[in-house]
Design an enzyme around this catalytic site. Structure first.
Site, PDB file in Angstrom:
ATOM      1  N   SER A 127      11.329  57.533  44.706  1.00 39.69           N
ATOM      2  CA  SER A 127      12.669  57.016  44.975  1.00 39.69           C
ATOM      3  C   SER A 127      12.653  56.094  46.193  1.00 39.69           C
ATOM      4  O   SER A 127      12.015  55.051  46.166  1.00 39.69           O
ATOM      5  CB  SER A 127      13.642  58.183  45.151  1.00 39.69           C
ATOM      6  OG  SER A 127      14.937  57.828  44.718  1.00 39.69           O
ATOM      7  N   LYS A 179      41.404  56.864  48.092  1.00 39.80           N
ATOM      8  CA  LYS A 179      40.966  57.060  49.459  1.00 39.80           C
ATOM      9  C   LYS A 179      40.327  58.438  49.602  1.00 39.80           C
ATOM     10  O   LYS A 179      40.894  59.447  49.199  1.00 39.80           O
ATOM     11  CB  LYS A 179      42.165  56.934  50.420  1.00 39.80           C
ATOM     12  CG  LYS A 179      41.821  57.180  51.880  1.00 39.80           C
ATOM     13  CD  LYS A 179      40.842  56.140  52.402  1.00 39.80           C
ATOM     14  CE  LYS A 179      40.550  56.375  53.887  1.00 39.80           C
ATOM     15  NZ  LYS A 179      39.534  55.426  54.383  1.00 39.80           N
TER      16      LYS A 179
END
Length: 329
Positions: A127, A179
């Protein structure tokens, strides 16, 4: 009877005084060790160990979780300006944050522009660790090393059911529906999930484009290597994820053949941070000294503090380019 009570009080006073002197002695010993360490450090060398003039190949080691690290960036910039002939980067990392991995990749690309750079995969470059490896001219890996895990991850705990069970409700006032979403304190809305998926897939596309560009892969091979799995060094060689099987000797041989560097050139460690910057040896020294003077309980507290700090270091924020072996349910 009064004499016995006075004797007991005196003994307690003596013990307290002895304990204070022991603590003072431990602190003094720790300060002395630190002072000796700083005194022994070569003036002006900072991160450098053994790389002098134009006579060496620098060895850089990247291990563990990768995060953004300004000190590492600056150290690699200094190395790029040094007179080292070439650089061998040893990587043994499962990755980390995507931003940290990108930062390290960019640093290695700038280093590569200044000096021949080879990556050696010691055990794992998965990764984000593989993102970093892509910054080199040449990638060498052991036959049983692991590479790949091309993908991006976003994980968060959802404890909404647990909160319901214990009777806790989290009240939230926010400016817009997305949000601070997802929050983990309430079920994830389809809109929030879609927003996160778009971030993940955009970063995933960037990762795949980077692999395809740096490794010159066709679309079919890219599709095969970018499904998130890891590959052995042997498999990675066939799939063009690595260039060669071997270790540091293979890296030096490649530098000699392709970059005309004398194979007898010594390889010297180049530290990415001052060896006394974090002073980890003081933690061990403190525990040993405290045990030695009979303050075992305080020593155990030092060990607990070290464990807490280790857990904090594992608290990675943001998108992750990170691989870990599956665990049993």
């Amino acid at each position: 009877m009064s004499l016995d009570a006075d004797t007991i009080v005196d003994r307690r006073r003596m013990r307290r005084k002895l304990t204070l002197w022991r603590v003072f002695a431990v602190l003094l010993a720790i300060i002395a060790v630190a002072a000796v360490g700083v005194a022994l450090r070569a003036p002006g060398s900072g991160m450098l160990s053994g790389v002098t003039g134009a006579g060496a190949i620098a060895r850089v080691t990247i291990t563990g979780l990768i995060r953004t690290d300004r000190q590492r960036v600056e150290a690699l910039e200094r190395l790029a300006k040094s007179q080292a002939k070439a650089v061998i980067v040893h990587i043994n990392s499962p990755g980390g944050t995507t931003s940290g991995s990108e930062e390290l990749y960019d640093s290695l690309m700038r280093l590569r522009a200044a000096k021949p750079t080879v990556v050696v995969v010691d055990g794992l470059a998965a990764s984000g660790g593989y993102i970093a490896a892509l910054g080199a001219d040449h990638i060498v890996a052991g036959e049983t090393a692991l590479v790949g895990s091309i993908g991006v991850l976003f994980q968060y705990p959802n404890v909404s059911d647990l909160l319901k069970t214990i009777g806790v409700q989290v009240e939230t006032i926010k400016s817009s529906p997305l949000k601070a979403a997802p929050s983990g304190f309430e079920p994830t809305s389809p809109e929030a999930r879609k927003a996160v998926e778009e971030i993940v897939m955009d970063s995933y596309a960037w990762f795949k484009e980077l692999v395809q560009k740096r490794r010159n892969l066709d679309d079919a091979t890219l599709a095969k290597v970018s499904d998130g799995r890891v590959f052995t060094g042997r498999q990675g060689l066939t799939l063009k994820l690595v260039d060669e099987l071997g270790g540091e000797r293979a890296a030096v041989a490649w530098l000699a053949k392709e970059k005309k560097i004398d194979p007898q050139t010594p390889v010297r460690d180049y530290r990415l941070r001052d060896r006394f910057g974090d002073l980890p040896f003081l933690h061990t020294a403190a525990i040993t000294l405290l045990d030695g003077v009979g303050l075992g309980s305080i020593a155990r507290r030092f060990e607990e503090l070290g464990a807490v700090q280790a857990m904090e270091r594992l608290n990675l924020d943001g998108l992750l380019a990170l691989w870990h072996p599956p665990t049993a349910n």
